[in-house]
Write a protein that holds these residues in place. Structure first.
Motif, PDB file in Angstrom:
ATOM      1  N   PRO A 171       0.858  -1.193   0.000  1.00  0.00           N
ATOM      2  CA  PRO A 171       0.000   0.000   0.000  1.00  0.00           C
ATOM      3  C   PRO A 171       0.889   1.237   0.000  1.00  0.00           C
ATOM      4  O   PRO A 171       2.023   1.174   0.479  1.00  0.00           O
ATOM      5  N   PHE A 172       0.386   2.336  -0.557  1.00  0.00           N
ATOM      6  CA  PHE A 172       1.144   3.592  -0.499  1.00  0.00           C
ATOM      7  C   PHE A 172       0.907   4.197   0.877  1.00  0.00           C
ATOM      8  O   PHE A 172      -0.213   4.584   1.200  1.00  0.00           O
ATOM      9  N   PRO A 173       1.954   4.284   1.708  1.00  0.00           N
ATOM     10  CA  PRO A 173       1.738   4.621   3.119  1.00  0.00           C
ATOM     11  C   PRO A 173       1.261   6.049   3.354  1.00  0.00           C
ATOM     12  O   PRO A 173       0.685   6.331   4.384  1.00  0.00           O
ATOM     13  N   MET A 177      -0.970   7.503   1.628  1.00  0.00           N
ATOM     14  CA  MET A 177      -2.338   7.677   1.132  1.00  0.00           C
ATOM     15  C   MET A 177      -3.335   6.973   2.041  1.00  0.00           C
ATOM     16  O   MET A 177      -3.005   6.004   2.717  1.00  0.00           O
TER      17      MET A 177
END
Lengths: 274, 326
Positions: free
Chosen positions: A118-120, A122
């Protein structure tokens, strides 16, 4: 993971359903595909087709080229500096053709990685919508609908619907991986490539993902790399065995696990090596 | 040791297990002293500045901070132009250096051919090794003539509607000092941001590329946000350097006690006034005033760095960005 347990029937549940009809629509086909890192050929002369709306498992010991092969199917192999010879057709299009847009290709052939990514920075919502920002601009309600649908399909909606604005890194590992699946399916790809998607998950998280694959194949064609043979046996319709960069055998999962035609396949699935 | 025999042959009660790691004790004590010495030194420094500026503090109080006149002969001292000059020159430096160094760092980690990375990074880091007086000389002989004859007139023609770029052009100016500072802080910001960007896991890049992002989109949506608290840290490092830099600024800023709206006008900084006047201060109150300037510089630096720390803390804590819209 001991492969010997395969020999004790109760622990293995092969799909009860009959093997898929043999003449389904073929969606993606590699022809004489060889993938290099520099001058080293990690995958050699592989020719194989994958039917639509099936789960296809790629198995083999570490370093056999199965992950490299997977990454040639959406040209992620090039990201690490590799190159290929041969062809890969997606429908009628050669994905290595001269005017192929990598963006469009990867939106048609999505990918989920071994570790959840996951994009941390976001939120959960932003993560799912991340792949949508590229290309046509959708209106807010449209994006809302797509995010909800993707999370539903990934079996995560009920767990996160009340905290879509929260950081994605607050989720558990299994949830993060399902979030990554949601992110991958949000742009509605035709094919989903999964590279050992449960390797870093606990048994419960693994089970959720495996169940998910059954539902996802209604809408997508799934190719999954796994080093877990029970998993391949449980979730896939076809299984392909790779060894030392070559494709040894491919066929219906039931046939590969019960009546392999190649000696090396049999040796591998019975745990005599690898 | 022969098989079957017990390994410990001493009598019961012999102190075989007792003992002291003397080396550890000494090592720990030495490190503790070293660690305590740092805050002690800081405390001593502040106290010394305080004592040195007592005379001025008693005489001017807070008017010193807000006053704008600096007249050693009349014993009238106001440091506001110096404080404004320090903050302005540092701000100009960051406005120029941050985009430039961040751009270079992103280019080197994400886009440049592999063979180019090391040499370019090395050359930029080499800039940090040049003594600041050399920057000052280069500024006087090379930079200022170019700025005066070409860059400043161009800015006045194109951006002259802004008060920042109006008025007569002297050469020595706030903008010249800001530009030399930008060049001086660039290596710090660039090399720290580069390290931080290189530390972003490859999986983040691949996740973005796998979604169909272009390399640019992957860098901007996945890599840079992942590294953002480290990048803010890099900027703060540059800021600290810009606030305290003395020599090159003194040589280029024009040294005039005045708050001007235009960046073309000369200014002064706290560090520069101390460097210029300390050796020729004639009276005790002049010394005290300069010490007071030093104390103010210290306080300004602490406040700016404190604010910057809060910024880092907020950036790394509010990861999901709360109500920030997608």
């Amino acid at each position: 993971m001991s492969a010997n347990s395969l020999m004790t029937p109760p622990t293995v549940s092969l799909p009860d359903t009959a093997p898929p009809p043999p003449f389904g629509r073929e969606l993606i086909r590699a022809t004489d595909l060889t993938a290099f890192y520099g001058t080293f050929a990690a995958v050699k002369n592989v020719t194989i087709g994958f039917e639509a709306n099936r789960v296809h498992a790629l198995i083999g010991p570490s370093g056999c080229g199965k992950s490299t092969f997977l990454r040639t199917l959406n040209r992620m192999h090039e990201v690490v500096g590799g190159h290929v010879t041969g062809r890969v057709l997606l429908g009628r299009d050669d994905i290595y053709g001269p005017r192929v847009s990598l963006t469009n290709l990867r939106r048609r052939v999505g990918m989920v990685f071994q570790k959840p990514t996951p994009f941390p920075t976001m939120s959960i919502y932003q993560n799912v919508a991340a792949g949508l920002k590229v290309g046509a601009r959708q209106s807010r309600p449209e994006i809302d609908a797509i995010v909800e649908r993707a999370l539903q399909q990934a079996g995560l909606w009920n767990e996160v619907k009340d905290r879509l604005r929260q950081s994605a890194v607050a989720l558990s590992g299994g949830q993060q991986q399902r979030l990554c699946i949601a992110r991958t399916i949000a742009p509605e790809p035709a094919v989903i490539l999964l590279d050992e998607p449960t390797a870093s998950l606990d048994p419960q998280g693994t089970q959720r993902i495996e169940e998910l694959l059954f539902n996802l194949k209604k809408d997508f064609t799934i190719i999954i790399v796994t080093h877990n043979m029970q998993q391949a046996a449980r979730v896939s319709d076809t299984t392909t065995f790779f060894y030392l960069g070559t494709m040894v055998e491919t066929g219906a999962t039931k046939q590969i696990f019960t009546a392999p035609t190649q000696e090396r396949t049999e040796a591998y699935i019975t745990g005599r090596f690898g | 040791m022969t098989a079957g025999e017990p390994a410990i042959t001493e009598e019961p009660g012999a102190a075989v297990l007792q003992g002291r790691a003397v080396g550890d004790t000494v090592f720990k004590a030495a490190l503790t002293i070293a660690v305590l010495a740092v805050p002690a030194l800081l405390g001593f420094l502040v106290w010394e500045l305080w004592v040195g500026s007592r005379l001025a503090i008693e005489r001017y109080g807070f008017d010193f901070i807000t006053g704008t006149t600096w007249d050693p002969v009349a014993e009238e001292f106001g440091a506001l132009p110096l404080i404004v000059g320090t903050l302005t020159s540092a701000a100009v430096a960051l406005v120029i250096a941050v985009p430039l160094s961040l751009g270079v760092a992103i280019y080197l980690t994400e886009f440049s051919p592999k063979w180019l990375r090391q040499p370019v990074a090395f050359v930029i880091e080499l800039l940090a090794a040049i003594p600041s007086v050399v920057y000052g000389l280069w500024g006087i002989f090379v930079l200022i003539p170019v700025l005066k004859d070409h860059v400043f007139p161009f800015l006045r023609d194109t951006l002259g509607f802004l008060p920042l770029f109006q008025g007569p052009i002297y050469g020595n100016s706030m903008l010249a000092a800001g530009i030399i500072l930008a060049i001086m802080v660039m290596p710090y910001i660039m090399s720290v941001s580069r390290e931080v960007l290189m530390a972003v896991p490859a999986s983040q890049r691949e996740a973005a590329l796998g979604l169909g992002a272009t390399r640019w989109e992957a860098a901007w949506t996945a890599v840079v946000p992942y590294a953002r608290s480290g990048i803010v840290g890099a900027v703060i490092l540059g800021l600290g350097r810009a606030l305290g830099e003395t020599m090159a600024v003194t040589m280029l800023i024009g040294n005039r006690h005045e708050i001007a709206a235009s960046l073309f006008a000369p200014g002064y900084t706290m560090a520069a006034v101390i460097a210029n006047e300390f050796t020729e201060a004639a009276s005790d109150i002049h010394y005290a005033a300069l010490s007071y300037v030093a104390l103010s510089l210290f306080v300004v630096t602490v406040i700016v760095n404190g604010l910057a720390r809060i910024l880092i803390w907020r950036v790394s804590r509010g990861q999901a960005g709360g109500g920030q819209g997608v």
